[in-house]
Write a protein that holds these residues in place. Structure first.
Motif, mmCIF file in Angstrom:
data_model
loop_
_atom_site.group_PDB
_atom_site.id
_atom_site.type_symbol
_atom_site.label_atom_id
_atom_site.label_comp_id
_atom_site.label_asym_id
_atom_site.label_seq_id
_atom_site.Cartn_x
_atom_site.Cartn_y
_atom_site.Cartn_z
ATOM 1 N N ARG A 141 -8.418 -1.160 -33.228
ATOM 2 C CA ARG A 141 -8.564 -2.110 -32.129
ATOM 3 C C ARG A 141 -8.639 -3.559 -32.609
ATOM 4 O O ARG A 141 -8.094 -4.463 -31.967
ATOM 5 C CB ARG A 141 -9.815 -1.779 -31.307
ATOM 6 N N ASP A 142 -9.295 -3.804 -33.724
ATOM 7 C CA ASP A 142 -9.422 -5.176 -34.239
ATOM 8 C C ASP A 142 -8.197 -5.597 -35.038
ATOM 9 O O ASP A 142 -8.163 -6.706 -35.580
ATOM 10 C CB ASP A 142 -10.672 -5.296 -35.114
ATOM 11 N N ASN A 143 -7.203 -4.741 -35.110
ATOM 12 C CA ASN A 143 -5.996 -5.036 -35.884
ATOM 13 C C ASN A 143 -4.764 -4.536 -35.113
ATOM 14 O O ASN A 143 -4.136 -3.551 -35.502
ATOM 15 C CB ASN A 143 -6.077 -4.362 -37.259
ATOM 16 N N PRO A 144 -4.407 -5.209 -34.009
ATOM 17 C CA PRO A 144 -3.270 -4.753 -33.197
ATOM 18 C C PRO A 144 -1.964 -4.671 -33.970
ATOM 19 O O PRO A 144 -1.157 -3.765 -33.742
ATOM 20 C CB PRO A 144 -3.185 -5.801 -32.084
ATOM 21 N N HIS B 66 2.747 -3.098 -23.712
ATOM 22 C CA HIS B 66 1.373 -3.523 -23.444
ATOM 23 C C HIS B 66 0.533 -2.335 -22.975
ATOM 24 O O HIS B 66 -0.597 -2.122 -23.452
ATOM 25 C CB HIS B 66 1.401 -4.625 -22.380
ATOM 26 N N GLU B 67 1.066 -1.550 -22.046
ATOM 27 C CA GLU B 67 0.330 -0.387 -21.556
ATOM 28 C C GLU B 67 0.200 0.683 -22.631
ATOM 29 O O GLU B 67 -0.807 1.401 -22.687
ATOM 30 C CB GLU B 67 1.001 0.184 -20.307
ATOM 31 N N ILE C 169 -5.073 2.193 -28.262
ATOM 32 C CA ILE C 169 -6.209 1.500 -28.883
ATOM 33 C C ILE C 169 -7.359 1.240 -27.919
ATOM 34 O O ILE C 169 -8.446 0.852 -28.348
ATOM 35 C CB ILE C 169 -5.788 0.167 -29.565
ATOM 36 N N HIS C 170 -7.117 1.426 -26.605
ATOM 37 C CA HIS C 170 -8.194 1.324 -25.604
ATOM 38 C C HIS C 170 -8.228 2.621 -24.812
ATOM 39 O O HIS C 170 -8.194 2.615 -23.586
ATOM 40 C CB HIS C 170 -7.964 0.133 -24.658
ATOM 41 N N ARG C 171 -8.276 3.702 -25.500
ATOM 42 C CA ARG C 171 -8.047 5.019 -24.897
ATOM 43 C C ARG C 171 -9.029 5.349 -23.775
ATOM 44 O O ARG C 171 -8.731 6.165 -22.905
ATOM 45 C CB ARG C 171 -8.135 6.082 -25.997
ATOM 46 N N ALA D 107 -0.832 -8.633 -28.337
ATOM 47 C CA ALA D 107 -0.507 -8.722 -29.765
ATOM 48 C C ALA D 107 0.175 -7.439 -30.233
ATOM 49 O O ALA D 107 1.152 -7.471 -31.001
ATOM 50 C CB ALA D 107 -1.767 -8.993 -30.576
ATOM 51 N N PHE D 108 -0.334 -6.303 -29.791
ATOM 52 C CA PHE D 108 0.281 -5.021 -30.142
ATOM 53 C C PHE D 108 1.713 -4.962 -29.615
ATOM 54 O O PHE D 108 2.638 -4.562 -30.337
ATOM 55 C CB PHE D 108 -0.536 -3.869 -29.554
#
Length: 367
Positions: free
Chosen positions: A123-126, A198-199, A205-207, A222-223
């Motif tokens: 999460r802190d590294n997209p 984006h989704e 990462i935001h499961r 960013a991802f």
């Protein structure tokens, strides 16, 4: 006939109507609509017929069992805060209907298995998450020809949003072990591809889902940029030295991204200076390219839905008959499947009924 008040509430929300608006539409009091939806009283058959006509559902729709509720607390509704209440209601109701359709498909077809890894530790590294997912899927750094096709091939159920949900870009959620993504078909192809990436970020990462906060939105953006435009690929093929709008328009077709997204990514990778970045964005805005993407790519379509409907047609079942099984009209089904058009599709009337195909058809996506 039986009457399910939950279905009335769902139909009303799908049309973006308040209880007061529906009452005015059929010339009854607000209290009457509230009592119908609470189950205190049941509309007369003639009234149900009027409700069906005004709300554009069949009368059989109002006797169907309760729908599976959309897990709103687990949904990535990134644009709902700026959307009108009616559009929010419409999007949620559309998601509930898509869940029903998805479950119906799963009982009849073997779709690609879900292959969407849990990357919450990134999460802190997209950027790292994008590289990890590309590696997991064996994509290397090559451009992605179709985001919709890619997601479908990895078991993601991808649906289109109704055309009148203009203020909602996209949303996604996990239903059990199945990921679902909804994309707004009013956006340009490039914007829709970025929305899909984006989704995808929210799914991996935001499961946990839920309405994203600003930091999660930045992480997902960013991802998406890194996933669609890998650093090695941008460094190899993006314009160098004299970077102009015409050169960027030519280059953006490599990755099928918008001009603005390409400029942002090049700046993020320090391939252009701060001064160049701001000057290019001003030029893009002045030329109107923020709202009208130049040389936009063809809109992406589902690869799964055509195969599903062709298989059903081979069994004598048309799209109208599929829609009728849910009590929908054909436009409602089309709103979920990218307005797919098939030649020589047979189908019955709005209230036609049909038996479900007994065999499960194996679908395979061709990359």
């Amino acid at each position: 006939m039986d009457f399910n008040p939950t279905r009335l509430a769902q139909a009303r929300r799908r049309r973006g109507l308040s209880q007061r608006a529906l009452a005015g539409l059929i010339d009854v009091t607000d209290r009457t609509v509230r009592r119908w939806e609470s189950g205190d009283i049941v509309p007369e058959p003639d009234t149900i017929a009027i409700l069906a006509k005004k709300l554009r559902f069949s009368t059989s729709y109002f006797s169907r069992p309760d729908p599976s509720p959309l897990p709103v607390e687990a949904v990535s509704f990134r644009a709902l805060s700026k959307a009108r209440a009616g559009d929010r209601e419409r999007a949620v109701a559309g998601g509930e209907m898509a869940l029903e359709f998805s479950d119906w498909i799963d009982t009849r077809f073997d779709l690609p298995p879900v292959n969407v890894p849990d990357l919450r530790h990134y999460r802190d590294n997209p950027e790292g998450a994008a590289i990890a997912l590309r590696t997991h899927w064996g994509l290397g750094d090559k451009p992605i020809s179709s985001m919709v096709g890619l997601l479908e091939s990895k078991g993601v159920r991808v649906f289109s949003l109704a055309e009148d949900c203009r203020e909602i870009d996209a949303y996604s959620f996990w239903q059990g072990e199945t990921p679902l993504v909804f994309l707004n078909t009013l956006k340009s192809s490039e914007r829709s591809r970025f929305d899909a990436a984006h989704e995808l970020a929210h799914l991996v990462i935001h499961r946990h889902g839920g309405t994203p906060d600003r930091s999660e939105e930045r992480e997902a953006n960013a991802f998406a940029g890194a996933f669609l435009m890998p650093g090695t690929s941008i460094r190899a093929f993006a314009p160098k030295r004299l970077v102009t709008i015409p050169k960027l328009i030519e280059a953006k077709h490599i990755w099928n991204v918008s001009l603005s997204a390409l400029v942002y990514r090049m700046h993020e990778l320090k391939l252009i200076s701060d001064w160049q970045y701001h000057a290019l964005l001003r030029d893009i805005s002045t030329k109107g390219y923020r709202t009208a993407e130049p040389e936009s790519a063809p809109r992406e379509q589902s690869q799964v839905f055509p195969k599903i409907f062709e298989a059903l047609r081979a069994d004598g079942i048309g799209k109208r008959e599929v829609a009728a099984e849910f009590g929908w009209d054909i436009d409602e089904l089309n709103a979920l499947v990218f307005n797919l058009i098939l030649s020589s599709v047979r189908g019955g009337g709005a209230d036609a009924t049909t038996s479900s195909p007994r065999s499960r058809n194996n679908l395979r996506l061709v990359k």
